[in-house]
Design an enzyme around this catalytic site. Structure first.
Site, PDB file in Angstrom:
ATOM      1  N   HIS A 154      34.324  45.020  37.312  1.00  0.00           N
ATOM      2  CA  HIS A 154      35.303  43.924  37.472  1.00  0.00           C
ATOM      3  C   HIS A 154      35.415  43.359  38.985  1.00  0.00           C
ATOM      4  CE1 HIS A 154      36.893  43.602  33.818  1.00  0.00           C
ATOM      5  NE2 HIS A 154      36.853  45.181  33.391  1.00  0.00           N
ATOM      6  N   ASP A 360      35.995  38.404  46.089  1.00  0.00           N
ATOM      7  CA  ASP A 360      36.438  38.806  44.714  1.00  0.00           C
ATOM      8  C   ASP A 360      35.083  38.604  43.862  1.00  0.00           C
ATOM      9  OD1 ASP A 360      38.797  39.004  43.328  1.00  0.00           O
ATOM     10  OD2 ASP A 360      40.027  36.917  44.123  1.00  0.00           O
TER      11      ASP A 360
HETATM   12  O1  LIG Z   1      45.371  48.097  38.611  1.00  0.00           O
HETATM   13  P1  LIG Z   1      45.570  46.980  40.328  1.00  0.00           P
HETATM   14  O2  LIG Z   1      45.539  48.266  41.445  1.00  0.00           O
HETATM   15  O3  LIG Z   1      47.140  46.756  40.715  1.00  0.00           O
HETATM   16  O4  LIG Z   1      44.900  46.092  40.198  1.00  0.00           O
HETATM   17  C1  LIG Z   1      45.106  44.311  40.133  1.00  0.00           C
HETATM   18  C2  LIG Z   1      43.654  44.588  38.940  1.00  0.00           C
HETATM   19  O5  LIG Z   1      42.735  44.083  40.319  1.00  0.00           O
HETATM   20  C3  LIG Z   1      41.709  44.581  40.650  1.00  0.00           C
HETATM   21  O6  LIG Z   1      41.174  42.353  39.452  1.00  0.00           O
HETATM   22  C4  LIG Z   1      39.188  42.592  39.155  1.00  0.00           C
HETATM   23  O7  LIG Z   1      39.445  41.973  37.600  1.00  0.00           O
HETATM   24  C5  LIG Z   1      39.543  40.203  38.044  1.00  0.00           C
HETATM   25  C6  LIG Z   1      39.190  40.463  36.132  1.00  0.00           C
HETATM   26  O8  LIG Z   1      38.055  40.894  36.282  1.00  0.00           O
HETATM   27  C7  LIG Z   1      39.028  39.935  38.381  1.00  0.00           C
HETATM   28  O9  LIG Z   1      39.096  38.439  38.300  1.00  0.00           O
HETATM   29  C8  LIG Z   1      39.128  39.852  39.615  1.00  0.00           C
HETATM   30  O10 LIG Z   1      38.083  39.297  41.019  1.00  0.00           O
HETATM   31  C9  LIG Z   1      39.200  41.687  40.410  1.00  0.00           C
HETATM   32  O11 LIG Z   1      39.668  41.850  42.051  1.00  0.00           O
HETATM   33  C10 LIG Z   1      41.117  45.154  39.674  1.00  0.00           C
HETATM   34  O12 LIG Z   1      38.840  45.171  39.420  1.00  0.00           O
HETATM   35  C11 LIG Z   1      41.557  45.441  37.997  1.00  0.00           C
HETATM   36  O13 LIG Z   1      40.721  46.755  37.833  1.00  0.00           O
HETATM   37  C12 LIG Z   1      42.655  46.210  38.660  1.00  0.00           C
HETATM   38  O14 LIG Z   1      43.501  45.998  37.506  1.00  0.00           O
HETATM   39  O1  LIG Z   2      53.338  36.607  39.689  1.00  0.00           O
HETATM   40  C1  LIG Z   2      51.305  36.339  38.979  1.00  0.00           C
HETATM   41  C2  LIG Z   2      50.075  36.697  39.539  1.00  0.00           C
HETATM   42  C3  LIG Z   2      49.078  36.951  39.113  1.00  0.00           C
HETATM   43  N1  LIG Z   2      49.405  36.910  37.055  1.00  0.00           N
HETATM   44  C4  LIG Z   2      47.834  36.846  36.859  1.00  0.00           C
HETATM   45  O2  LIG Z   2      46.911  37.678  37.469  1.00  0.00           O
HETATM   46  C5  LIG Z   2      45.775  37.831  37.349  1.00  0.00           C
HETATM   47  C6  LIG Z   2      45.225  37.638  38.603  1.00  0.00           C
HETATM   48  O3  LIG Z   2      43.846  37.821  37.782  1.00  0.00           O
HETATM   49  P1  LIG Z   2      42.547  36.846  39.243  1.00  0.00           P
HETATM   50  O4  LIG Z   2      41.146  37.212  38.716  1.00  0.00           O
HETATM   51  O5  LIG Z   2      42.852  35.434  39.776  1.00  0.00           O
HETATM   52  O6  LIG Z   2      42.785  38.274  40.424  1.00  0.00           O
HETATM   53  P2  LIG Z   2      43.403  40.115  40.630  1.00  0.00           P
HETATM   54  O7  LIG Z   2      44.131  40.184  40.242  1.00  0.00           O
HETATM   55  O8  LIG Z   2      42.803  40.610  39.378  1.00  0.00           O
HETATM   56  O9  LIG Z   2      42.465  40.547  41.409  1.00  0.00           O
HETATM   57  C7  LIG Z   2      45.608  35.793  36.711  1.00  0.00           C
HETATM   58  O10 LIG Z   2      45.728  36.144  35.241  1.00  0.00           O
HETATM   59  C8  LIG Z   2      46.936  35.442  36.523  1.00  0.00           C
HETATM   60  O11 LIG Z   2      47.509  34.570  35.732  1.00  0.00           O
HETATM   61  C9  LIG Z   2      50.630  36.295  37.024  1.00  0.00           C
HETATM   62  O12 LIG Z   2      50.764  37.003  36.230  1.00  0.00           O
HETATM   63  N2  LIG Z   2      51.654  36.775  37.605  1.00  0.00           N
END
Ligand SMILES: O=P(O)(O)OC[C@H]1O[C@H](O[C@H]2O[C@H](CO)[C@@H](O)[C@H](O)[C@H]2O)[C@H](O)[C@@H](O)[C@@H]1O
Ligand SMILES: O=c1ccn([C@@H]2O[C@H](COP(=O)(O)OP(=O)(O)O)[C@@H](O)[C@H]2O)c(=O)[nH]1
Length: 449
Positions: A154, A360
């Site tokens: 991701h 990202d």
């Molecule tokens: O599980 P965390 O350590 O709390 O982090 C949250 C997620 O962050 C990352 O998100 C990525 O996936 C998104 C959906 O494909 C994408 O839009 C975003 O750009 C990525 O940064 C991480 O890859 C997830 O595994 C985490 O759960």
């Molecule tokens: O206060 C918050 C901030 C973010 N989100 C959700 O978290 C996801 C963030 O996904 P993104 O791909 O933008 O970034 P990531 O945190 O996975 O790197 C989106 O679906 C937002 O709607 C949420 O539910 N509550």
């Protein structure tokens, strides 16, 4: 045929009312298909000590938790995943901590996941592994079970020159090549992965990598949002009321919005500085514009994230100190997690969304904003995966403060016609990426390929 999803995170959140489905890309994308196939989700354990049942009663999905000893969890998640792979893949090379003990915990944790999946596996099941926490898992599974194995990464796969910094690069690539199909958000990440595999001596032909007698396919499968749900939130009258209240709170002609996990990859500091630059270089906006930044607490056990919070607090304080007036609050900073209904109100209130990660994998917030706003402007980093697909956003370089201030000024002044034209093109692109089809498309390619 059965389906097993394996991810570091479970698709449920623990609330005072019990377990509820989690929000965000992964759970939204995978839960419906898993429900349909009565599948199993294997994730790192979070709830045993709290004495909670591991699956909500009404769900068709079975959750299997892999419990890791505390020290191993710290090394695998807080260490190798988030202090080695995360900064490396997002090109923050000075933050990468090449510690062997982290890698050893990562190996142990991946082995524990493999053992659990092997226990759960039934003849004919497909296994779909998620993300950078589990790069070694596909190969470990291939050694244990005769499954079709898919893997989705991701976050950005960096250029091969950067990936080679890892002393364990070869083993990680070997690990992920245990899969039959490997997916990324964009063609650029696919290309980077293929070059990395070639560097380690694998034969690469078009989008395939040869591993012994097998050919592993590598494809771009961009993940989108649930447009049905955000379409409803865009029309919901209660959310409309909340949006108007937020607009009143802003107390200015125009509202700019940022929404991110508090992560150094998201460019929050640089964005605040760009807003400060706007107020300095375009003083006509003082008193007429407000900026709301939502920063969701994230990975607070990792020092870099606590340090970032300190620095953001400082810059927020400085901007307030310089510009606050009795009749105008230039900036509001919300350090908390919101539901998607609440976020939708912010999206509908904002005239401009400023989504400027320094890197990202995709960035779903950008899509959520563009799909929910009625006539707002999306200003988007050209270093987010989403920029590959959202060409009608105002694309900016998130390191270039003057460029961002200029784009903000342009966004704030953009005439209604241009705003609507850009938005309708963006909405059509976002519909084409709808999340509901994502897992089906990936799994069809895996199971038929
Ligand atoms: O599980 P965390 O350590 O709390 O982090 C949250 C997620 O962050 C990352 O998100 C990525 O996936 C998104 C959906 O494909 C994408 O839009 C975003 O750009 C990525 O940064 C991480 O890859 C997830 O595994 C985490 O759960
Ligand atoms: O206060 C918050 C901030 C973010 N989100 C959700 O978290 C996801 C963030 O996904 P993104 O791909 O933008 O970034 P990531 O945190 O996975 O790197 C989106 O679906 C937002 O709607 C949420 O539910 N509550």
């Amino acid at each position: 045929m059965g389906l097993i999803i394996v991810a570091n995170r479970a698709p449920f959140r623990l609330t005072p009312e019990g377990l509820v489905p989690a929000v965000g890309g992964l759970a939204t994308a995978l839960l419906p298909v898993l429900e349909r196939r009565h599948g199993v989700w294997v994730a790192a354990g979070e709830w045993r000590e709290k004495g909670q049942a591991a699956t909500p009663r009404e769900s068709q999905v079975r959750l299997e938790q892999v419990f890791l000893p505390e020290k191993e969890w710290q090394g695998y998640y807080g260490g190798f995943s988030n202090r080695v792979l995360w900064p490396l893949c997002h090109y923050f090379l000075e933050r990468v901590e090449l510690r062997r003990d982290f890698y050893q915990d990562y190996q142990r944790a991946n082995r524990r996941f493999a053992e659990r999946v092997a226990q759960v596996f039934r003849e004919g099941d497909t296994v779909f592994v998620q993300d950078y926490h589990l790069l070694l898992l596909p190969r470990l599974l291939r050694e244990r079970i005769p499954a079709k194995i898919g893997f989705f990464f991701h976050i950005p796969w960096p250029s091969s020159g950067v990936f080679r910094i890892l002393p364990w690069g070869r083993a990680l690539v070997e690990g992920v090549l245990g899969a039959d199909l490997i997916g990324f958000h964009t063609p650029e990440y696919v290309e980077n992965f293929l070059r990395t595999a070639a560097y380690y001596g694998y034969q690469v032909e078009e989008n395939r990598v040869r591993v012994g007698e097998r050919w592993v396919r590598v494809e771009a499968h961009p993940l989108g949002i649930d447009t049905g749900r955000f379409g409803e939130l865009a029309q919901d009258p209660h959310i409309g009321l909340h949006a108007r209240a937020l607009k009143r709170l802003a107390g200015a002609e125009r509202l700019i919005l940022g929404v991110d996990r508090l992560d150094y990859t998201k460019g929050i500091l640089e964005r605040l500085l760009a807003y400060e630059r706007l107020l300095q270089s375009y003083p006509q906006w003082r008193g007429r514009v407000a900026f709301f930044q939502i920063a969701t607490p994230s990975r607070t056990s990792v020092h870099a994230y606590r340090e970032l919070k300190r620095r953001v607090d400082e810059v927020v304080g400085r901007i307030m100190g310089s510009f606050l007036r009795e009749d105008w609050v230039p900036l509001r900073y919300f350090y908390q997690t919101y539901t998607q209904e609440e976020l939708a109100a912010f999206y509908r209130a904002a005239d401009v969304a400023l989504i400027t990660p320094l890197r990202d994998g995709m960035n779903l917030v950008a899509m959520e904003y563009a799909y929910t706003t009625e006539d707002g402007v999306l200003v988007l980093s050209n270093l987010a995966g989403a920029a590959e697909y959202l060409k009608e956003a105002l694309l900016v370089n998130p390191y270039d403060l003057d460029g961002m201030a200029q784009a903000l000024d342009r966004a704030l002044r953009m005439p209604g016609g241009e705003r609507r034209e850009r938005l309708s093109a963006l909405k059509a692109r976002i519909e084409a990426l709808d999340v509901q089809g994502w897992a089906e498309r990936f799994l069809a390619s895996l199971e038929e390929g």
